[in-house]
Design an enzyme around this catalytic site. Structure first.
Site, PDB file in Angstrom:
ATOM      1  CG  HIS A 193      -1.991  -1.004   1.219  1.00 45.99           C
ATOM      2  ND1 HIS A 193      -1.804  -2.259   1.738  1.00 45.99           N
ATOM      3  CD2 HIS A 193      -3.264  -0.970   0.745  1.00 45.99           C
ATOM      4  CE1 HIS A 193      -2.929  -2.962   1.592  1.00 45.99           C
ATOM      5  NE2 HIS A 193      -3.816  -2.200   0.994  1.00 45.99           N
ATOM      6  CG  ASP A 214      -3.832  -5.839  -3.906  1.00 49.47           C
ATOM      7  OD1 ASP A 214      -4.938  -5.418  -3.525  1.00 49.47           O
ATOM      8  OD2 ASP A 214      -2.951  -6.226  -3.116  1.00 49.47           O
TER       9      ASP A 214
END
Length: 537
Positions: free
Chosen positions: A188, A260
């Site tokens: 992230h 993702d």
């Protein structure tokens, strides 16, 4: 209801079909419904979209009225990562707890009940389970989301989870290919790099994915990681060697490959989401997940236009985009057929999935208010020697996952609970409560509590707040946080009767007269630990 759109050209419909966007709110905005009419085939849901089972069923019913075969996806792992129970905490322990029990039948039952609840709310694609082998104990983003550090164990539980979830009519999306377990960086925030040889990749990282593919997993999610043994230049999500050469050709997976979240910094900070999405589809991905952070119409339009432009300029072969869109539509067709055939009952015994005309399904009972309810579809089967059949399967699993060191002496008066709180990773989020205090207060009314982060004089503050009360200290991944270890040691020196409850990875040696490892921070894990402390188990 629309399944094809004559007013939108084929190229644009295909570009929309490969997107899995999110949105803000608990009802679908007009722009989203309009885009479904233009060819959008999937929608992703996050915690911000869920207020409860009834609301979620109404939301998915509204989507399905626009397109009967819409894929409605959610990131519902159970355990620490929950969207269905984002404000209460999950009724199901996560993967690490299930791996600690190591009963694939139990994992299958938990996944089936979770899938039943999702299907009853109209969700038909779950971005789960994590098939990552958590070989790096300092991993900041996988941890208890993994079944464990043993590839064989992870493989058998991944298979059990896929089987249970898909038997309930919800497609599994096994993640994060080719394996995010040996990372020390959260994708992230930045691009993780795994420096291991090819033999290790095949023996460790790929083993659970091979097993999941053989078990019929409907989709696979790619990881934003750099694995030089497979491709020294491109992260997996953008690597043709990994997505097409390895996953598609060598491992034989023919279902859709989902990325993702493309706004994660491992991709967005280097390539941007438009360029990254084009490269991902060109590499062999079939669906672009976006919406965790960018959840608006402009994002969808930008990605659609980037894909269309890439085809028209020759950067992206039109047949590759068409193939990706066809794989997504194929999964949508599987989900629609599964919805019609499985039709899992709701707790009242009536059909719980959406009807063919897109009306809202009958939602399950709110798990936050029914964890102690009488036997129903979520109850344990009650084999010999187990709790009775009225025990919800999630609670049964959480109880079995506990590791208790020391002899419990049931508390007879309310304790003080000090929760040492690390910074939450983005996958888990900050919306979901965790800890022991709420569950203990139900059993021992008057329980007092506070949460603490690293600060000067922390032990003295906790001791002063606890006063004469029995002291319980709750930690999460103690082995990763020196300040927690120092605090626990100081508390035990001053108060040797301190009870320690570890709600993350149980990698530090047990300390204190009573040490309880829950193997996860789900609400149901806290309930199981509270029962032991209060002598109610």
């Amino acid at each position: 209801m629309t399944t094809t759109v004559s007013g939108t050209d084929t190229l644009t419909r295909d570009a929309l079909a490969v997107l899995q966007p999110g949105f803000v709110g608990t009802t679908p905005p007009d722009w989203l419904l309009r885009t479904i009419g233009e060819g959008l085939a999937s929608v992703g849901l996050f915690g911000r979209n869920v207020a409860g089972p009834g609301q979620l069923a109404a939301l998915t019913g509204a989507l399905r009225r626009e397109r009967d075969d819409i894929l409605v996806a959610i990131d519902e792992e159970g355990g620490d990562v929950t969207r269905l129970e984002v404000r209460e905490g999950s009724s199901f322990p996560g993967n690490h707890a299930l791996g600690a029990v190591d009963d694939p039948g139990l994992t299958r039952d938990v996944a089936h009940e979770l899938g039943r609840r999702l299907a009853a709310c109209g969700v038909n694609l779950n971005w789960a389970p994590s098939a990552d082998v958590n070989s790096n104990l300092d991993n900041p983003v996988i941890g208890v989301r993994s079944f464990g550090a043993d590839p064989e164990l992870v493989a058998r539980h991944t298979v059990a989870y896929v089987e249970g979830l898909q038997a309930a009519g919800v497609a599994a999306c096994v993640k994060h290919f080719p394996g995010h377990g040996d990372t020390a960086v959260d994708s992230h925030h930045a691009l993780p790099r795994i420096d291991v040889d090819l033999d290790t990749v095949h023996a460790r990282e790929l083993l659970p994915f091979r097993a999941a593919i053989a078990a019929g997993a409907q989709s696979v999610m790619s990881a934003h990681i750099l694995l030089p043994a497979l491709d020294p230049a491109r992260p997996a999500t953008l690597s043709r060697r990994i997505l097409t050469g390895l996953l598609r050709e060598e491992l034989g997976f023919q279902g859709p490959i989902v990325t993702d979240g493309m706004e994660m910094q491992a991709i967005a900070a280097v390539y941007g989401i438009e360029r990254g999405s084009v490269l991902a589809i060109a590499a062999g991905a079939d669906a672009i997940c976006v919406g965790g952070g960018l959840a608006d119409e402009d994002t969808v339009r930008r990605l659609r236009d980037a894909l269309v432009t890439a085809v028209r300029t020759g950067e992206l072969p039109e047949e590759r985009l068409a193939d990706a869109a066809a794989r997504v539509r194929g999964l949508a067709d599987w989900a629609r057929r599964a919805r019609r055939s499985s039709a899992p009952p709701d707790p009242a015994g009536t059909p719980a999935t959406a009807t063919q005309n897109g009306t809202a399904p009958t939602p399950p009972t709110d798990p936050a208010t029914s964890s102690g309810a009488a036997a129903g579809p979520g109850a344990a089967a009650g084999p010999a020697g187990s709790p009775d059949s009225a025990t919800p399967i999630g609670l049964l699993a959480a109880r079995r996952a506990l590791r208790v060191t020391g002899t419990p002496t049931p508390l007879t008066r309310p304790p003080y609970v000090a929760t040492l709180t690390p910074v939450a990773n983005i996958a888990v989020g900050t919306e979901t409560p965790w800890g022991l205090a709420t569950e203990l207060d139900r059993l021992l009314p008057g329980t007092e509590s506070a949460t603490y982060q690293d600060a000067p004089d922390l032990p003295s503050r906790i001791l002063a707040a606890a006063g004469p009360h029995p002291l319980i200290t709750v930690v999460r991944d103690l082995h990763r946080h020196p300040w927690m270890a120092t605090t626990v040691n100081t508390l035990l020196t001053a108060r040797p009767d301190t009870v320690i409850v570890e709600m993350g990875l149980n990698e530090s040696p047990p300390q204190g007269p009573l040490h309880i490892a829950t193997h996860g921070a789900a609400r149901v894990c806290a309930q199981a630990a509270a029962e032991v402390i209060a002598g109610r188990g």
